[in-house]
Design an enzyme around this catalytic site. Structure first.
Site, PDB file in Angstrom:
ATOM      1  N   CYS A   1       0.855  -1.201   0.000  1.00 35.75           N
ATOM      2  CA  CYS A   1       0.000   0.000   0.000  1.00 35.75           C
ATOM      3  C   CYS A   1       0.886   1.245   0.000  1.00 35.75           C
ATOM      4  O   CYS A   1       1.050   1.901   1.019  1.00 35.75           O
ATOM      5  CB  CYS A   1      -0.903   0.011   1.230  1.00 35.75           C
ATOM      6  SG  CYS A   1      -1.970  -1.429   1.359  1.00 35.75           S
TER       7      CYS A   1
ATOM      8  N   CYS B   1      -8.169  -1.228 -16.828  1.00 32.71           N
ATOM      9  CA  CYS B   1      -7.388  -1.154 -15.599  1.00 32.71           C
ATOM     10  C   CYS B   1      -6.006  -0.566 -15.886  1.00 32.71           C
ATOM     11  O   CYS B   1      -5.138  -0.548 -15.020  1.00 32.71           O
ATOM     12  CB  CYS B   1      -7.256  -2.537 -14.951  1.00 32.71           C
ATOM     13  SG  CYS B   1      -6.470  -3.750 -16.027  1.00 32.71           S
TER      14      CYS B   1
END
Length: 470
Positions: free
Chosen positions: A86, A428
Site C-alpha cells: 500500500c 485497468c
C-alpha cells in the site's frame, strides 16, 4: 539502459513534486534529472540518497525530512514502508484520488492525443481499508528481518513467516501481523495457521532449497459472508496436511470452502493445479443486485466487490441500453458484466479466452435464470471475426474490459469494421486504453470519461470511457 552505476549521491532539500508511476513519488535534481523516491508524499522536502543512476533519472530514498507535506497522514499499518503493498498509505485519500485522476487524464491526453470531454468526477471507494475479497500469503522458514532485529544482538529463534514477498526479492517473506486489506476473519485465519503450524513443527517452505511443507495460503471472502481458504502444500504428508486442515475447519466453522493443493513445481501458480476439496463446497457465492456469481479457486473476480458493483453500474449507464440492443461483451471473464447488463438488453454475447471462465459464466447465467446471454470461448483476435458477426449479428453496443495489455490490434480493427453505435471501454490501465482510443479516433468520439478507484492506498485506477460514432 547502459552500465549500472551505483555511485551514491546525496541531494539536499529536494521538494517532492508529484506522485509518479508504480506508487513512487517524483522530485527533480538540480541538473533537471528526475529522482524517483518511495515512501514520500508530494509537498515533502527531503534529503535524498541515490542508489541507482540512469541516463535520465535517479532512484533514491529519503534520509532526512526538512518539511512534511500537508497531504501526509499517519499510515494505519505497522508494516507500511517495508511490505510495499500500500504505497500511498501515507497520503490522504482525497489527494490519492487527485493523482489517480491526473494519471488517467495525462495518459489519455499525451498517449491518446485525442479530443476529450470534461471528466466526470473520479468515484472514490467508500471503504479505504479492508476492501479486498482475495488475499494470497506465502509461507517461509527464513523470514525477512527488520533493521531493528538485525542491529539487536538478541538471538532470533522464530524465523517462520506467513505474509508477503518483499518487493523485488522472490525468496524473502515479510511476516504479517495485521493486514488492512481484507476483512476479518482473514487476519485471524492467517495468524492462527502460523501459530498452530509453528507449535506443531510443521515445516514452512524454503524457496531456495525447495524444502518444507506449507507453501501458500489464499483467502477469498464475499459480501454475503462466505469464505474460501486454500492451502498449497509442497508435497503430500497426509498426517500433517490433515492436522492443519482439521484444525482450520474446527477453529473456523464458518469457512464455506476449505481446499488444498499438492504443488511440487517450481512456481506456486494455481492455474495448472488439481484443486482438492477438504470440506464444504468447491465454490463460494457473491451477490450483486440479486444476481449470484459462483467463485472457485481459479476464478477471476474483481477484487473489490463493493466497488465492482459501482464500476458495473457506470458501465451500464454509459451503454444507455433501452432493451432493444444486441450487446457484445468482449473479455467477458465469468460473465459478470454481461449478466449485469442483460436485463436492459435484448441479447448479450460474451467472448472470453479462458474455457473455465466461460464454464463459470454459463453456470452463473443458469443459476440466475438468465436466458438472453450466450458465451463463447477462444482467443479474442481469432474468434471475434467476420464469420462470428455474420452468425450472431451486428452489435449495437460493444462493452470491452481487456487485461492490462489492452485490446489486440486485430480486435480494434474488427470493432472499427463493424462500427457499432457505441463502445464502452473499461480499463485497468489507462496507458494501453489511450493507445486503443487513438486507433479508434477516426470513427469514434470520446463522449464520457469516469475514473473509478478500486484500490485505495495504491496507485492503481480503473477508467470507463464511452465512445460514440462521429
Amino acid at each position: 539502459m547502459g552500465r549500472k552505476n551505483t555511485d551514491k549521491i546525496i541531494f539536499r532539500e529536494v521538494p517532492v513534486l508529484d506522485a509518479g508511476a508504480k506508487g513512487v513519488s517524483v522530485a527533480k535534481a538540480e541538473d533537471g534529472r528526475v529522482i524517483f523516491i518511495p515512501n514520500v508524499v508530494p509537498g515533502d522536502v527531503v534529503d535524498v540518497q541515490t542508489f541507482k543512476k540512469r541516463k535520465s533519472y535517479f532512484e533514491g530514498k529519503a534520509i532526512h525530512f526538512h518539511k512534511f507535506s500537508e497531504h501526509r497522514v499517519e499510515p494505519e499499518c505497522q508494516h507500511f514502508g517495508v511490505c510495499g503493498g500500500c504505497k500511498w498509505q501515507n497520503m490522504n485519500y482525497s489527494q490519492q484520488l487527485f493523482y489517480k485522476n491526473n494519471e488517467v487524464f495525462n495518459n489519455l491526453k499525451r498517449i491518446g492525443k485525442i479530443e476529450l470531454p470534461e471528466f466526470e468526477e473520479i468515484l472514490g471507494s467508500k471503504k479505504q481499508f479492508f476492501y479486498r475479497n482475495k488475499m494470497e500469503f506465502s509461507f517461509s522458514d527464513s523470514r525477512w528481518l527488520t533493521e531493528n532485529e538485525i542491529q539487536d544482538d538478541t538471538e532470533i529463534h522464530d524465523r517462520n513467516a506467513l505474509g508477503f514477498h518483499i518487493p523485488k526479492m522472490w525468496d524473502k517473506i515479510l511476516d504479517i501481523q495485521k493486514c488492512h486489506l481484507q476483512q476479518d476473519p482473514s487476519n485471524a485465519i492467517r495468524n492462527a495457521i502460523k501459530e498452530f503450524a509453528t507449535e506443531n513443527n510443521i515445516p514452512f517452505f524454503n524457496a531456495r532449497n525447495h524444502e518444507g511443507l506449507l507453501r501458500t495460503l489464499m483467502i477469498r471472502t464475499t459480501s454475503i459472508g462466505e469464505i474460501m481458504v486454500l492451502i498449497q502444500f509442497f508435497k503430500e504428508n497426509k498426517t500433517q496436511r490433515e492436522l492443519v486442515l482439521s484444525f482450520l475447519s474446527e477453529k473456523f466453522p464458518k469457512i464455506t470452502s476449505l481446499l488444498y493443493v499438492i504443488n511440487g513445481k517450481a512456481n506456486d501458480t494455481l492455474y495448472d493445479q488439481n484443486i482438492k476439496l477438504f470440506k464444504g463446497r468447491e465454490y463460494i457465492l457473491e451477490e450483486m443486485e440479486g444476481l449470484q456469481f459462483s467463485i472457485n479457486a481459479k476464478s477471476f473476480y474483481q477484487t473489490n466487490s463493493e466497488q465492482a458493483y459501482e464500476l458495473y453500474k457506470i458501465t451500464r449507464e454509459f451503454a444507455g441500453l433501452t432493451g432493444n440492443e444486441l450487446v457484445y461483451d468482449l473479455y467477458t471473464g465469468t460473465g459478470t458484466i454481461a449478466q449485469f447488463v442483460s436485463k436492459k438488453a435484448k441479447k448479450v454475447i460474451g467472448v472470453e479466452s479462458v474455457p473455465e471462465a466461460i464454464a463459470d459464466a454459463e453456470e452463473n447465467a443458469k443459476r440466475n435464470n438468465i436466458t438472453n446471454c450466450e458465451f463463447f470461448v477462444g482467443d479474442m483476435k481469432d474468434v471475434f471475426n467476420a464469420e462470428f458477426i455474420a452468425t450472431h449479428g451486428k452489435p449495437d453496443v460493444i462493452i470491452t474490459d481487456p487485461p492490462r495489455d489492452g485490446m489486440h490490434a486485430a480486435v480494434v480493427e474488427q470493432i472499427m469494421k463493424i462500427a457499432p453505435e457505441k463502445v464502452v471501454y473499461v480499463s485497468c490501465n489507462s496507458a494501453t486504453q489511450a493507445r486503443d482510443l487513438a486507433l479508434m479516433d477516426s470513427l469514434y468520439k470520446v463522449t464520457r470519461v469516469r475514473p473509478v478507484d478500486m484500490f485505495p492506498q495504491t496507485h492503481h485506477v480503473e477508467n470507463v470511457v464511452l465512445l460514440e460514432k462521429k
